[in-house]
Design an enzyme around this catalytic site. Structure first.
Site, PDB file in Angstrom:
ATOM      1  N   GLU A 212       0.884  -1.175   0.000  1.00  0.00           N
ATOM      2  CA  GLU A 212       0.000   0.000   0.000  1.00  0.00           C
ATOM      3  C   GLU A 212       0.913   1.215   0.000  1.00  0.00           C
ATOM      4  O   GLU A 212       1.431   1.615   1.047  1.00  0.00           O
ATOM      5  CB  GLU A 212      -0.897  -0.022   1.251  1.00  0.00           C
ATOM      6  CG  GLU A 212      -1.848  -1.211   1.310  1.00  0.00           C
ATOM      7  CD  GLU A 212      -3.045  -1.060   0.380  1.00  0.00           C
ATOM      8  OE1 GLU A 212      -3.375   0.078   0.019  1.00  0.00           O
ATOM      9  OE2 GLU A 212      -3.641  -2.082   0.014  1.00  0.00           O
ATOM     10  N   CYS A 246      -2.278   9.531   2.697  1.00  0.00           N
ATOM     11  CA  CYS A 246      -1.853   8.962   1.411  1.00  0.00           C
ATOM     12  C   CYS A 246      -2.813   9.281   0.278  1.00  0.00           C
ATOM     13  O   CYS A 246      -2.404   9.390  -0.862  1.00  0.00           O
ATOM     14  CB  CYS A 246      -1.682   7.458   1.542  1.00  0.00           C
ATOM     15  SG  CYS A 246      -3.173   6.627   2.071  1.00  0.00           S
TER      16      CYS A 246
END
Ligand code: NAD
Length: 458
Positions: A212, A246
């Site tokens: 990720e 993010c």
């Protein structure tokens, strides 16, 4: 190295005992995690404030409540997820029956970053427990207060041979673990650069990974968008956690004809959310450390500051800042910003905007603001991205029915809800064939049977 490997070997033996597999065990462990998080709620909130100046409401929505909701969802569905799934059987295998069994992977490693230190370590943990694995957790060394509370929490409720929390500097601890033990899966959240190093270590032992990662998530604002709503929604998630998210919009591409109004609305939203003095505002966070602070200061010099720009190193404070007139080849347009600096670019037509986005392909997230369905569809189809929103930013990650992950440089694999369960399970194909029907045609001699085989297998 012997000492750090021994606990892992114990975990391997514990996993092989089968103790983690029954539904009752998984349910009990998920409940224990839920109750411990409730018990530690105040401490976790204090720690998140110490690490990132996160207020209680934000800590709940983006960290504690987020994980509790994942646990609740898993508790509700894990019994069904675990069941072998019956699938259709083809004519060739008549009268067989086919199933997909969900098998736990074994001992897995979960490596977390510092920006959502609780959510990004514990949300995958929920999937790993639900799927029946043993887990080594490696929190980030930069969110030290939260890491310390998480370690105590884990130690209090879980046996070390089941779930173990290992602290320390990632560049030291992770290679020690991965090069001396074969994990059955590594789930990593963090920067693309370190993600590559983790992938390389995993490859040496053919360990599957979920990565990720980060990247530059663009936000397109068309001239027909509701500019007030677009500005509010972009300001909320861009400056939440001081931009250290993010999936935060990295830069905005606004249609030239709407730019002035949009920027005015954006500034007004920033002032309303965080006041004229965000440094002392309850709703505004801080930068994690000096290194990140200095990196962001450099970006602020690469364009014309049209709003914000104040900084204070002693407070790790950077004001929500808007940049205009940024050259496309500036580093701020090539690297993930990961802070409260938002570049506002304008575009004239679709192709121009798309060519800017393509300079950093496969973003983790993509957002388009428009009231035109055709434009919406075109953007969604023509930009490859991990996940995203129409007329919103970042909220897609809060729906557990959607897979969350990147593609290309922004990641490998996806999780949340049932997708997390799938990440930590092997899908074992099983065919069960009864013995009462066993036609001779299946066996040699084959000569003369080609016509029949062509009929059955097409
Ligand atoms: P990071 O890569 O510095 O650290 C992440 C983890 O890796 C930490 O636990 C760290 O200890 C460990 N680590 C550090 N060096 C290592 C090494 N050489 N070998 C192995 N492990 C090592 O990332 P960060 O600064 O904590 O997080 C910021 C980045 O993470 C941003 O790029 C952001 O976009 C990304 N991110 C992605 C997601 C997502 O869900 N896709 C979520 C949050 C953050």
């Amino acid at each position: 190295m012997e000492s750090s490997i021994q606990p892992l070997q114990k975990m391997r033996r514990y996993f092989e005992s089968g103790a983690t597999q029954p539904y009752a065990f998984r349910k009990q462990m998920l409940e224990a995690l839920r109750n411990a998080i409730t018990q530690y709620e105040d401490e976790l909130m204090q720690a998140l404030y110490a690490d990132l100046k996160k207020n209680k409401e934000e800590s709940w929505v983006t960290e504690i409540g987020f994980v509790q909701a994942e646990i609740r969802h898993a508790l509700k569905h894990v019994h069904r997820w675990m069941k072998p799934q019956k699938v259709a059987t083809n004519l060739l295998n008549f009268p067989g029956k086919s199933f997909v069994y969900k098998e736990p992977l074994g001992v897995v490693l979960i490596i977390g970053p510092w920006n959502y230190p609780l959510q990004l370590l514990f949300a995958p943990l929920v999937g790993a427990i639900a799927a029946g694995n043993c887990v080594v957790l490696k929190p980030s060394e930069f969110a030290t207060a939260t890491a310390a509370v998480m370690k105590r929490l884990i130690k209090q409720i879980f046996a070390p041979e089941y779930i173990l929390c290992v602290e320390g500097e990632g560049a030291q601890v992770v290679p020690d673990l991965m090069n001396n033990f074969r994990f059955d899966h590594v789930f990593y959240t963090g920067s693309t650069a370190v993600g590559k190093a983790v992938y390389e270590m995993a490859a040496k032992q053919l360990v599957p990974v979920t990565l990720e990662l980060g990247g530059k998530s663009p936000c397109v604002v068309e001239s027909d968008a509701d500019l007030k709503v677009a500005a509010r929604r972009i300001a909320l998630t861009k400056f939440s956690n001081a931009g250290q998210m993010c999936v935060a919009p990295d830069y905005v591409l606004v249609h030239r004809s709407a730019k002035d109004v949009f920027v005015r609305e954006l500034i007004s939203a920033i002032k309303r959310f965080f006041s004229e003095e965000p440094s002392s505002n309850y709703n505004y966070g801080k930068i994690i450390n000096e290194r990140a602070f200095n990196r962001l200061i450099k970006y602020m010099e690469q364009g014309r500051v049209i709003y914000g720009g104040k900084t204070d190193m002693s407070l790790h404070y950077i004001e929500p800042t808007l940049l205009d007139d940024v050259p496309l080849d500036a580093t701020v347009m090539g690297e993930e910003i990961f802070g409260p600096v938002l570049t506002v670019l304008s575009f004239e037509n679709f192709d121009e905007a798309k060519s800017i986005i393509n300079r950093n392909s496969n973003p983790l997230a993509f957002y388009v603001f428009t009231s035109n369905k055709e434009k919406e569809e075109r953007w969604l189809r023509e930009v490859p991205f991990g996940g995203g929103c129409v007329n919103n930013a970042s909220w897609h990650l809060t729906n557990f029915n959607l897979p969350f992950g990147g593609r290309g440089a922004s990641g490998i694999g996806a999780y949340h809800g049932e997708y997390s369960f799938a990440v930590f399970s092997h899908q074992k194909a099983v065919m069960k064939t009864p013995t009462w029907f066993d036609p001779a045609v299946k066996y040699p001699p084959f000569e003369g049977k080609l016509k029949l085989f062509k009929k059955i297998i097409r």
